[in-house]
Write an enzyme that holds these catalytic residues in place. Sequence first.
Site, PDB file in Angstrom:
ATOM      1  N   ARG A   1     -14.109   1.954  14.529  1.00 40.65           N
ATOM      2  CA  ARG A   1     -14.393   1.606  13.142  1.00 40.65           C
ATOM      3  C   ARG A   1     -15.911   1.656  12.912  1.00 40.65           C
ATOM      4  O   ARG A   1     -16.692   1.688  13.856  1.00 40.65           O
ATOM      5  CB  ARG A   1     -13.860   0.191  12.822  1.00 40.65           C
TER       6      ARG A   1
ATOM      7  N   LYS B   1     -17.691  -5.130  14.728  1.00 42.75           N
ATOM      8  CA  LYS B   1     -17.454  -6.093  15.819  1.00 42.75           C
ATOM      9  C   LYS B   1     -18.681  -6.959  16.056  1.00 42.75           C
ATOM     10  O   LYS B   1     -19.801  -6.613  15.656  1.00 42.75           O
ATOM     11  CB  LYS B   1     -17.136  -5.342  17.124  1.00 42.75           C
TER      12      LYS B   1
ATOM     13  N   TYR C   1     -17.990  -9.200  11.803  1.00 37.53           N
ATOM     14  CA  TYR C   1     -17.134 -10.195  12.465  1.00 37.53           C
ATOM     15  C   TYR C   1     -17.918 -10.789  13.626  1.00 37.53           C
ATOM     16  O   TYR C   1     -18.587 -10.058  14.375  1.00 37.53           O
ATOM     17  CB  TYR C   1     -15.866  -9.534  13.032  1.00 37.53           C
TER      18      TYR C   1
ATOM     19  N   HIS D   1     -16.644 -14.244  15.414  1.00 35.96           N
ATOM     20  CA  HIS D   1     -15.734 -15.033  16.269  1.00 35.96           C
ATOM     21  C   HIS D   1     -16.515 -15.817  17.334  1.00 35.96           C
ATOM     22  O   HIS D   1     -16.359 -15.599  18.538  1.00 35.96           O
ATOM     23  CB  HIS D   1     -14.684 -14.114  16.932  1.00 35.96           C
TER      24      HIS D   1
ATOM     25  N   GLU E   1     -15.152 -13.417   9.197  1.00 37.44           N
ATOM     26  CA  GLU E   1     -13.894 -14.164   9.338  1.00 37.44           C
ATOM     27  C   GLU E   1     -13.919 -15.553   8.724  1.00 37.44           C
ATOM     28  O   GLU E   1     -12.871 -16.180   8.586  1.00 37.44           O
ATOM     29  CB  GLU E   1     -13.476 -14.250  10.824  1.00 37.44           C
TER      30      GLU E   1
ATOM     31  N   ASP F   1      -3.912 -12.721  19.377  1.00 36.71           N
ATOM     32  CA  ASP F   1      -5.353 -13.057  19.363  1.00 36.71           C
ATOM     33  C   ASP F   1      -5.580 -14.559  19.275  1.00 36.71           C
ATOM     34  O   ASP F   1      -6.688 -15.035  19.459  1.00 36.71           O
ATOM     35  CB  ASP F   1      -6.079 -12.312  18.238  1.00 36.71           C
TER      36      ASP F   1
HETATM   37  P1  NAD Z   1      -1.492 -16.517   7.573  1.00 32.98           P
HETATM   38  O1  NAD Z   1      -2.197 -17.822   7.601  1.00 32.98           O
HETATM   39  O2  NAD Z   1      -1.587 -15.660   6.358  1.00 32.98           O
HETATM   40  O3  NAD Z   1       0.075 -16.744   7.871  1.00 32.98           O
HETATM   41  C1  NAD Z   1       0.557 -17.538   8.893  1.00 32.98           C
HETATM   42  C2  NAD Z   1       1.888 -18.112   8.489  1.00 32.98           C
HETATM   43  O4  NAD Z   1       2.462 -18.754   9.646  1.00 32.98           O
HETATM   44  C3  NAD Z   1       1.802 -19.183   7.394  1.00 32.98           C
HETATM   45  O5  NAD Z   1       2.624 -18.817   6.295  1.00 32.98           O
HETATM   46  C4  NAD Z   1       2.321 -20.447   8.090  1.00 32.98           C
HETATM   47  O6  NAD Z   1       3.024 -21.315   7.221  1.00 32.98           O
HETATM   48  C5  NAD Z   1       3.221 -19.843   9.156  1.00 32.98           C
HETATM   49  N1  NAD Z   1       3.594 -20.745  10.259  1.00 32.98           N
HETATM   50  C6  NAD Z   1       2.828 -21.664  10.902  1.00 32.98           C
HETATM   51  N2  NAD Z   1       3.577 -22.288  11.860  1.00 32.98           N
HETATM   52  C7  NAD Z   1       4.817 -21.732  11.827  1.00 32.98           C
HETATM   53  C8  NAD Z   1       6.016 -21.934  12.553  1.00 32.98           C
HETATM   54  N3  NAD Z   1       6.098 -22.843  13.515  1.00 32.98           N
HETATM   55  N4  NAD Z   1       7.100 -21.166  12.245  1.00 32.98           N
HETATM   56  C9  NAD Z   1       7.037 -20.238  11.269  1.00 32.98           C
HETATM   57  N5  NAD Z   1       5.923 -20.014  10.537  1.00 32.98           N
HETATM   58  C10 NAD Z   1       4.823 -20.741  10.815  1.00 32.98           C
HETATM   59  O7  NAD Z   1      -2.011 -15.711   8.873  1.00 32.98           O
HETATM   60  P2  NAD Z   1      -2.011 -14.118   9.063  1.00 32.98           P
HETATM   61  O8  NAD Z   1      -3.254 -13.542   8.475  1.00 32.98           O
HETATM   62  O9  NAD Z   1      -0.702 -13.585   8.640  1.00 32.98           O
HETATM   63  O10 NAD Z   1      -2.192 -14.000  10.648  1.00 32.98           O
HETATM   64  C11 NAD Z   1      -1.114 -14.252  11.551  1.00 32.98           C
HETATM   65  C12 NAD Z   1      -1.592 -14.042  12.977  1.00 32.98           C
HETATM   66  O11 NAD Z   1      -1.910 -12.674  13.208  1.00 32.98           O
HETATM   67  C13 NAD Z   1      -2.888 -14.808  13.305  1.00 32.98           C
HETATM   68  O12 NAD Z   1      -2.788 -15.335  14.607  1.00 32.98           O
HETATM   69  C14 NAD Z   1      -3.951 -13.737  13.246  1.00 32.98           C
HETATM   70  O13 NAD Z   1      -5.086 -14.074  14.033  1.00 32.98           O
HETATM   71  C15 NAD Z   1      -3.170 -12.596  13.851  1.00 32.98           C
HETATM   72  N6  NAD Z   1      -3.749 -11.244  13.676  1.00 32.98           N
HETATM   73  C16 NAD Z   1      -3.723 -10.457  14.789  1.00 32.98           C
HETATM   74  C17 NAD Z   1      -4.183  -9.147  14.743  1.00 32.98           C
HETATM   75  C18 NAD Z   1      -4.065  -8.297  15.970  1.00 32.98           C
HETATM   76  O14 NAD Z   1      -4.690  -7.226  16.005  1.00 32.98           O
HETATM   77  N7  NAD Z   1      -3.298  -8.672  16.968  1.00 32.98           N
HETATM   78  C19 NAD Z   1      -4.736  -8.649  13.550  1.00 32.98           C
HETATM   79  C20 NAD Z   1      -4.755  -9.470  12.422  1.00 32.98           C
HETATM   80  C21 NAD Z   1      -4.242 -10.778  12.493  1.00 32.98           C
END
Ligand code: NAD
Length: 363
Positions: free
Chosen positions: A15, A75, A94, A96, A118, A270
């Site tokens: 990126r 990054k 970003y 972190h 972030e 993550d």
């Molecule tokens: P978000 O805050 O928009 O959504 C999270 C949802 O999880 C909320 O609606 C919340 O109510 C729900 N939740 C919490 N506890 C719960 C449970 N026990 N059961 C069911 N639902 C529950 O967050 P997001 O932006 O959608 O991000 C989700 C995850 O994805 C985060 O950990 C974020 O860091 C990760 N992420 C990872 C990557 C990657 O490359 N792997 C990229 C972007 C985001």
Amino acid sequence: MLIGVPKEIKNHEYRVGLTPAGVRELVAHGHQVMVEKQAGTAIGFTDDQYQSAGARMVDTAAEIFARSEMIIKVKEPQPVEYMQLRPGQILYTYLHLAPDPEQTKGLVESGAICIAYETVTDIRGGLPLLAPMSEVAGRMALQAAARALEKSQGGSGVLLGGVPGVAPGHVTVLGGGVVGINAARMAMGLGADVTILDKSLPRLKEIDNDFDGRIKTLYSTRDAIEAQLKVADAVIGAVLIPGAAAPKLVTRDMLKLMKPGSVLVDVAIDQGGCFETSHATTHQEPTYVVDGVTHYCVANMPGGVARTSTVALTNATLAFALAIAEKGVKRALLEDGHLKNGLNVCCGKVTYEAVARDLGYEY
Ligand code: NAD
């Protein structure tokens, strides 16, 4: 303002901090932009395109760090980068910082003004500069799941959309936030049978209204999760508890409820992952199998579609970059509390409470 965009140097990071379109906007507002040669070549943004947009192409990152008033990146800076930052210089990227004491120390010692994408907020309590990457990861999660279900990949051989006369596959999404809803939307688009589980009833109501019941909603309990594991072909882990490690919603023991060859995609990896058996993987080797269930746990999913991610990121970061360039960083931060929430390190001090608390800095 003189703005600089160095080529990203983190391993497999393709990126870039600004697209040519982003450069053109800044230049049209009277600012100067320097871009390191080849910064976007790997994702099809050529030096010629940057130049046509008004950028000056420079040979080395050193020149960018030495001269720019604001550096725009993707990054967190690597040691060789933060060593070149100077007092009062703006770093917009970003960061972190909470799990990264070394980088934090480097930024504090630099005396630079460091704004972390972030932690910038918006009026609805969202994280507008994080959301685009969640959108990308959510949509990609479905592609990853669909591919992992193919027989040649060790999957069960289910086509998520089915065909006339054959039932579609079942996709369960844990967490109906930004990642979850984007994964569900893709699953629905493919014709799969989709269920979202969330702990937030208002969120479930919203989803039910928005999708007219075409996405089924369930309140997230152990019972509901276990029932879903029995029918799911793919489970997408998309939960987030802000500031905390992801809760382990699927234990190893629960894997035996799942059909052989089914797939877990842990987007929450993550934050430590929401399946007990998850460990972070890379785009080079994205999957592994535990008890007959394929796990996809790539920690940096948006990097896999670096071109789309770069455009989405510039779309989100550009307005703030313009505000900083137009008003100067001090006025831009004073006039916009949401941008100010992004300020993590300023002139030798940690200015973000959670980072200061976690790493033992005065706040
Ligand atoms: P978000 O805050 O928009 O959504 C999270 C949802 O999880 C909320 O609606 C919340 O109510 C729900 N939740 C919490 N506890 C719960 C449970 N026990 N059961 C069911 N639902 C529950 O967050 P997001 O932006 O959608 O991000 C989700 C995850 O994805 C985060 O950990 C974020 O860091 C990760 N992420 C990872 C990557 C990657 O490359 N792997 C990229 C972007 C985001």
